[in-house]
Design a protein around this motif. Structure first.
Motif, PDB file in Angstrom:
ATOM      1  N   ILE B 351       0.800  -1.260  -0.131  1.00 21.88           N
ATOM      2  CA  ILE B 351       0.119   0.047   0.015  1.00 21.88           C
ATOM      3  C   ILE B 351       1.001   1.432   0.041  1.00 21.88           C
ATOM      4  CG2 ILE B 351      -1.987   1.237   1.290  1.00 21.88           C
ATOM      5  CD1 ILE B 351      -2.526  -1.743   2.403  1.00 21.88           C
ATOM      6  N   LEU B 352       1.237   1.918  -1.070  1.00 23.86           N
ATOM      7  CA  LEU B 352       2.146   2.712  -1.197  1.00 23.86           C
ATOM      8  C   LEU B 352       2.066   3.890  -0.437  1.00 23.86           C
ATOM      9  CD1 LEU B 352       2.523   2.882  -5.098  1.00 23.86           C
ATOM     10  CD2 LEU B 352       4.143   1.608  -3.602  1.00 23.86           C
ATOM     11  N   ASP B 353       0.855   4.291  -0.201  1.00 19.98           N
ATOM     12  CA  ASP B 353       0.593   5.421   0.882  1.00 19.98           C
ATOM     13  C   ASP B 353       0.613   5.226   2.163  1.00 19.98           C
ATOM     14  OD1 ASP B 353       0.799   7.526  -1.162  1.00 19.98           O
ATOM     15  OD2 ASP B 353      -1.136   6.972  -1.913  1.00 19.98           O
ATOM     16  N   PHE B 354       0.777   4.009   2.682  1.00 24.46           N
ATOM     17  CA  PHE B 354       1.144   3.514   4.060  1.00 24.46           C
ATOM     18  C   PHE B 354       2.806   3.524   4.317  1.00 24.46           C
ATOM     19  CE2 PHE B 354      -2.597   0.800   5.499  1.00 24.46           C
ATOM     20  CZ  PHE B 354      -3.603   1.696   5.580  1.00 24.46           C
ATOM     21  N   SER B 355       2.934   3.835   5.503  1.00 22.65           N
ATOM     22  CA  SER B 355       4.430   3.715   5.969  1.00 22.65           C
ATOM     23  C   SER B 355       4.951   2.575   5.846  1.00 22.65           C
ATOM     24  CB  SER B 355       4.532   4.232   7.451  1.00 22.65           C
ATOM     25  OG  SER B 355       3.840   3.323   8.160  1.00 22.65           O
ATOM     26  N   ILE B 356       6.081   2.337   5.973  1.00 24.03           N
ATOM     27  CA  ILE B 356       6.870   1.141   6.030  1.00 24.03           C
ATOM     28  C   ILE B 356       6.199   0.293   7.286  1.00 24.03           C
ATOM     29  CG2 ILE B 356       9.160  -0.049   6.480  1.00 24.03           C
ATOM     30  CD1 ILE B 356      10.541   2.228   5.153  1.00 24.03           C
TER      31      ILE B 356
END
Lengths: 380, 517, 317
Positions: B351-356
């Motif tokens: 989920i690209l817009d979640f943090s690592i």
């Protein structure tokens, strides 16, 4: 540079900015958009030969001039917080709930039904009245979520359709089965029982305890979104449906859930407005909170604290508009224009950036033209 | 050859995107009668260079010459006018339109009344397809035709516009070895009838086979152009990656133990009800790597999705450690002990817009210690992220960073860390190194082999034959939703695998019907 | 049953056509816009603006002493121009500035309410209803209007009705028989593919949205100076959304949209005539019909309705 080289004040400034900075950064866009919209609104006011400063002052006075106005403004804020939260929560699942209006109205109707038809002690009756709004609103929104999850029906279209279905259904109920028996034959329901009414907290205004409920709910939704697995899953589905599914999250269930919670929030708004303000359902009651909610949610960046502030802003605009019309003779519909402009500017921030560029270009062109004319003049 | 004027020449071509120099002073020339290869790793800037030539991006600097005359290609229309034709990696075809409508789009023949002249279009297309030996059905809809035909439609599209030079961007990725041979024949036809071809690829053997010269770029920089007579796969490879690379994967023989995954006669259909898996059966044992080869689109993706609970099987059974898990939910299967590196990290992996940190717990986000009831435990989540960032050498300022801001290789590392971190019984690795740089490839391959050596069962699916052959102890080949070949890893050759992949050979028993429970 | 038969008259079908006309025009506009890839829920606002400006221009025409017919015709042109201008805001915001098209549409609809209310108050010092203005009368077509039954249904109507009826085959022709139509559809399905063969995606999308402004403005004009001779605040009353429903129900095809509009118009007309006939059935359920049918169509129970693939997505080079 190490800390020791800095003065204490700059260290403190830095520390404060660390906390406040991100918040300020997030405020730039909505505040800029509101400012631009008011500016363009001022041109409209100028165009009809009135003074924008007087007009906006009248607007503020109309919204906050006395206890009564303040109470009314806050009473207007209540449904906007709840419908705004409704739109915002759905947005987090990447669902555009244009149907907050329908869910709001259905919630209000359900509350009216419970409020008029049951006889119970207040401790049960009042919560039940509000709960009815949550449940029916939730089902109305959830149905759109169900159609999306199971049949792939785009929620924008289905919620628009459900808005109208709700309006006509309510029209039927209010002129038919739920109509008050009275000699005057007014198309409205009976008044809800005293036991189903929210108490007034700021007389002489009509502000009810609903505002407190709305604020508590905003806090709850914030917690749900950011501190729980429910929010994690809803946000995951909104940001990447397929990755969420891969991670064992049920995307369709979460979309349904998000729409149901969204509808429940809007339905609660409708219930509070009936239980705290109107006390009965009148034919043709379509206050449009569900549409303003879209602006509220956008300006509030789909985040509960932002939504609360944005709701207050739009309530101020609509409450102050009447004062502006009466005191400064500026048509109150201007606030709709301002509202639309705010949406444009928030949704397309490049407009705000493009405008100065465009003006600069025009100025350059004008300058070049002037220079050209000068040159020609010199040659002649 | 250099005395002739090139058909197309790009000089000192530079393209800068905000923060990235995609092309840095690149020179390229293509002459009549030749196939020019354009070689570089994923992200080296090949497609950007060709997009500039085709007018999709304006160049930052540099000049383009068409038959010696400098031109200014501002948009595709201008490129088309100068006789440049391009077949994009992702087909530029409108699915609900017919073949003819797609070919004429933008240059439509008109009747006297100004309406579309589809009859004339069909006629012209027929003539062209005969001339270049490109067989298509003008009235078929794109959504109904095969990938091979879609590619021929794309080539015809450029010929219809009078292309004098043809750019093919990674055209073989979706084709079988046999279809690739057909494409090469078409390319030869074209060069012989006066249309030179620029062939973009990162597949060394294909470049060796079809090109006359190869231009190599690396990280946006020009490395050089080499005549094919001076080239070899090793030479090209070291030009491409900038050092001598080991094409082989270094590993010991596996020691297979008990059966971990048992797939029995799986049948499945796609959303249109068409069969995609027609009786797939195989086993993966603990301590072995089984590779699945095949041309993309022969059921590999669906097979993984059935095993991982993302796609329903119509019949058959999947067993993990003897327990039937057929059509269990994705969540149950994850917790049952299957970890998966998905084939497309942006599609399913992250989920690209979640943090690592948030990506790191995807799939176990609702399990202790990461959550209690519905409350998330942020201390545990952060500690876990810090741990794997260290262990897997994820290059990032901190675990709060959005995954979107990581490089492809680091993004892939986050996925692999997450999946291996589940301590699964079975690790499925689908296209585990797609679009990552060579350094990361070696790192990832090592990690996969480590898992096997630690006694896990590993299933590798890849479109890169080299990868499958390098990693696998045993290779299965899929064709039309069936396993048609099973070959021990050390015995496999590319030619032989190609025959299985094309459906020309089979050494497994035909599948039984699978409609019964 | 007798009552039902008694309302099934020529006038019922004539009023079906009248109810369908504004829907048809707006729906055709919606088809052009969405086929080019721009979702258009702004139709409601465009129609409202069209209705207002048709009234306003007609009013000023009369004030300046022009004959009623000229004033009304000028009103029609005004509706087209202002409908176009409003649609260009939607186009600019969603094409040039790549905003969410639904959000932009919502804003347009709010803007139209505000602008018309503001101007009504400012120019006419009134809220609610405008003063009455010259309207476009029914213009029977010689000979054709004399055909029994059909003549009264189709050929004894306002000129805007004729425009709407002609616009359907014309739109279908443009969309499916001309290079322009092929390009519009390509841009809505796969803009990148269109771009790579040299088609200007942005230009065609502006065109699609612009047509929705022109046609939607006309549809709005029919409400104020076609059917009536005044403007009433919020007089579109959801017709823009019904038109949108017709676009979907008609599967983004002009002929399909015509069918949907006639069906919706019929539901509206029969509801009114039943009420006039004193039949006490809840008219609200008939009014709900378009929306329920559209939901059913969308859910795929009467053949799947599939929007243009790229509709809603901003195009970026």
């Amino acid at each position: 540079m190490t800390t020791s080289e800095k003065s204490t004040t700059s260290v403190w400034r830095e520390r404060i900015m660390l906390i406040v900075g991100p918040f300020l950064q997030r405020m730039i866009l909505p505040v800029g958009a509101i400012f631009m919209a008011l500016l363009v609104g001022a041109f409209f006011i100028l165009a009809i030969g009135k003074n924008p400063v007087t007009a906006y002052a009248a607007l503020l006075k109309g919204a906050f001039g006395d206890i009564y106005s303040i109470g009314e403004t806050l009473e207007n804020t209540t449904p906007l917080i709840l419908t705004g939260l409704a739109v915002a929560f759905a947005f987090r699942a990447k669902l555009f709930n244009i149907g907050a209006e329908g869910q709001f109205l259905m919630g209000g109707l359900a509350a009216t039904w419970v409020g008029t038809n049951l006889t119970l002690p207040m401790v049960i009756h009042l919560p039940l009245t509000l709960l009815a709004g949550v449940i029916v609103g939730g089902l109305w929104g959830g149905f759109a979520g169900f159609l999306k999850a199971v049949r792939g029906v785009h929620e924008v279209i289905s919620t628009i359709m459900l808005n109208f279905i709700a309006m006509f259904f309510i029209s039927y109920m209010v002129t038919g089965p739920m109509k008050e028996e009275s000699a005057l034959n007014i198309p409205q329901t009976a008044r809800i029982a005293d036991t189903a009414q929210l108490m007034n907290i700021l007389p002489p205004s009509r502000l009810s305890a609903g505002i407190i409920i709305a604020l508590l709910v905003a806090g709850f939704i914030w917690w749900l979104l950011w501190k729980t697995t429910v929010g994690y899953e809803v946000r995951a589905v909104g940001l990447n449906y397929f990755a969420a599914e891969f991670g064992g999250i049920k995307p369709n269930y979460n979309m349904f859930l998000a729409m149901m919670i969204s509808g429940g929030l809007a339905g609660l708004g409708g219930a509070i407005i009936i239980s705290g303000l109107f006390l009965r359902y009148q034919h043709g009651f379509e206050p449009g909170y569900g549409f303003t909610a879209i602006a509220v949610s956008l300006v509030g960046a789909n985040n509960p604290p932002g939504v609360v502030l944005a709701a207050l802003l739009f309530a101020t605009l609509s409450q102050g508009a009447l004062g502006m019309q009466n005191m400064a003779d500026v048509p109150q519909d201007i606030v709709y224009v301002i509202q639309a402009l705010v949406i444009f500017f928030v949704a397309a921030p490049q407009i705000v950036q493009a405008l100065p560029d465009w003006i600069a270009k025009r100025r350059e062109a004008a300058q070049a033209e002037a220079e050209g004319a000068q040159l020609e003049g010199g040659q002649a | 050859m250099n005395k002739k004027t090139p058909v197309i020449e790009m000089r000192d071509m530079t393209k800068v995107f905000p923060g990235v120099i995609a092309n840095d002073h690149i020179n390229l020339a293509v002459y009549e009668g030749e196939v020019l290869g354009l070689l570089g790793e994923n992200g080296a800037g090949k497609s950007v260079l060709m997009s500039v030539l085709y007018g999709l991006y304006p160049p930052t600097e540099g000049e383009i010459f068409v038959r010696g005359k400098q031109v200014d290609i501002t948009e595709p229309k201008v490129a088309i006018e100068h006789g440049i034709g391009m077949v994009h990696q992702h087909f530029m075809l409108v699915p609900p339109f017919t073949v003819a409508e797609n070919i004429i789009l933008g240059s439509e023949p008109r009747t006297g009344a100004g309406t579309l002249d589809i009859a004339k279009a069909a006629e012209d297309i027929k003539a062209l397809s005969e001339k270049y030996n490109l067989e298509v059905d003008p009235y078929a809809k794109i959504e109904d035709i095969s990938v091979g035909m879609a590619q021929r439609v794309e080539i015809l599209k450029t010929m219809y516009r009078g292309a004098q030079v043809l750019i093919l961007d990674e055209p073989t990725a979706v084709l079988t070895p046999q279809e690739i041979k057909g494409l090469f024949k078409i390319m030869r036809n074209l060069t012989e009838s006066g249309v030179p071809v620029i062939f973009i690829s990162h597949k060394l053997k294909e470049l060796m086979e079809i090109c006359d010269r190869v231009t190599v770029i690396r990280r946006g920089k020009m490395i050089g152009t080499i005549g094919i007579e001076d080239a070899s796969p090793q030479v090209l490879a070291s030009m491409m990656v900038g050092r001598d690379v080991v094409l082989e994967v270094d590993k010991e023989a596996g020691h297979p133990k008990e059966v971990t995954l048992d797939v029995k006669n799986i049948h499945a259909v796609d959303q249109n009800g068409l069969p995609v898996l027609n009786g797939v059966s195989f086993q993966v044992r603990a301590g072995e790597i089984v590779g699945i080869a095949g041309v993309a689109g022969n059921g590999q993706s669906e097979l993984i999705e059935v095993i991982t609970g993302l796609h329903k099987a119509k019949s058959g059974a999947v067993q993990l450690m003897g327990e039937t898990i057929t059509n269990h939910s994705a969540k149950q299967i994850i917790h049952g002990g299957i970890a998966t590196i998905p084939e497309d990290r942006h599609h399913r992996g992250l989920i690209l817009d979640f943090s690592i940190a948030d990506n790191g717990v995807l799939g176990s986000h609702d399990q202790p210690p990461f959550a209690r009831w519905i409350r998330r435990n942020f201390d545990a989540i952060k500690d876990y992220a810090d741990e794997f960032i260290q262990e897997f050498d994820v290059r990032t300022p901190n675990q709060e960073a959005l995954v979107r801001n990581l490089s492809g290789g680091n993004q892939q590392k986050v996925i692999i860390a997450r999946e291996i971190g589940r301590e699964p019984n079975l690790l499925i690795a689908a296209q585990p190194t797609r679009g990552v740089d060579v350094g990361a490839i070696e790192f990832i391959h090592k990690r996969i082999i480590e898992q096997r050596d630690a006694g896990k069962a590993v299933l590798v699916i890849s479109n890169e034959l080299d990868e499958v052959m390098g990693l696998s102890d045993r290779i299965l080949v899929m064709f039309h939703g069936e396993i048609v070949g099973e070959i021990p890893g050390e015995e496999a050759t590319e030619d032989e695998l190609g025959l299985y992949m094309a459906g020309a050979k089979r050494n497994t028993p035909p599948s039984q019907g699978g409609e019964t429970k | 049953m007798d009552v039902l038969l008694s309302v099934l008259s020529v006038s019922l079908f004539a009023s079906t056509i009248r109810a369908a006309t504004p829907l048809m025009l707006a729906a055709l506009g919606g088809i052009f816009s969405e086929r080019s890839g721009i979702v258009n829920i702004a139709l409601e606002g465009i129609m409202l603006a069209g209705a207002f400006f048709a009234m306003m221009i007609s009013y000023f025409g009369a004030q300046m002493g022009f004959p009623p017919l000229v004033s009304a015709a000028a009103g029609l042109v005004g509706a087209i121009i202002f409908g176009f201008l409003i649609s260009m805001i939607h186009a600019l915001v969603s094409i040039r500035f790549q905003a969410d098209q639904v959000v932009s549409g919502v804003a347009i609809n709010i803007l139209a309410v505000g602008l018309t209310g503001f101007l009504l108050q400012f120019i006419f010092k009134t809220s609610g209803n405008s003063p009455s203005v010259p309207s476009l009368p029914a213009m029977p077509i010689p000979l054709l209007s004399k055909i029994p039954v059909l003549g009264d249904i189709f050929f004894n109507q306002s000129p805007i009705v004729y425009i709407a009826l002609l616009a359907v085959p014309l739109s279908a022709f443009v969309l499916f028989r001309t290079p322009l139509g092929l390009r519009i559809r390509a841009v809505g399905e796969h803009p990148k593919a269109a771009d790579t063969v040299g088609i200007n995606v942005f230009k065609l999308r502006y065109l699609g949205v612009g047509l929705s402004g022109i046609l939607g403005g006309l549809g709005g004009a029919y409400l104020s100076i076609g059917q009536l001779n005044i403007f009433t605040e919020g007089m579109t009353n959801g017709r823009g959304y019904i038109a949108l429903a017709a676009v979907i129900f008609g599967k983004w095809n002009p002929w399909g949209a015509l069918g949907a509009c006639l069906l919706f118009g019929f539901a509206d007309a029969i509801q009114i005539s039943l009420q006039n006939a004193g039949v006490n059935i809840p008219s609200d359920f008939l009014l709900m019909l378009p929306y329920i049918l559209t939901l059913i169509a969308l859910a795929g129970f009467i053949g799947r309705s599939r929007p243009p693939a790229a509709a809603g997505a901003p195009y970026e080079k």
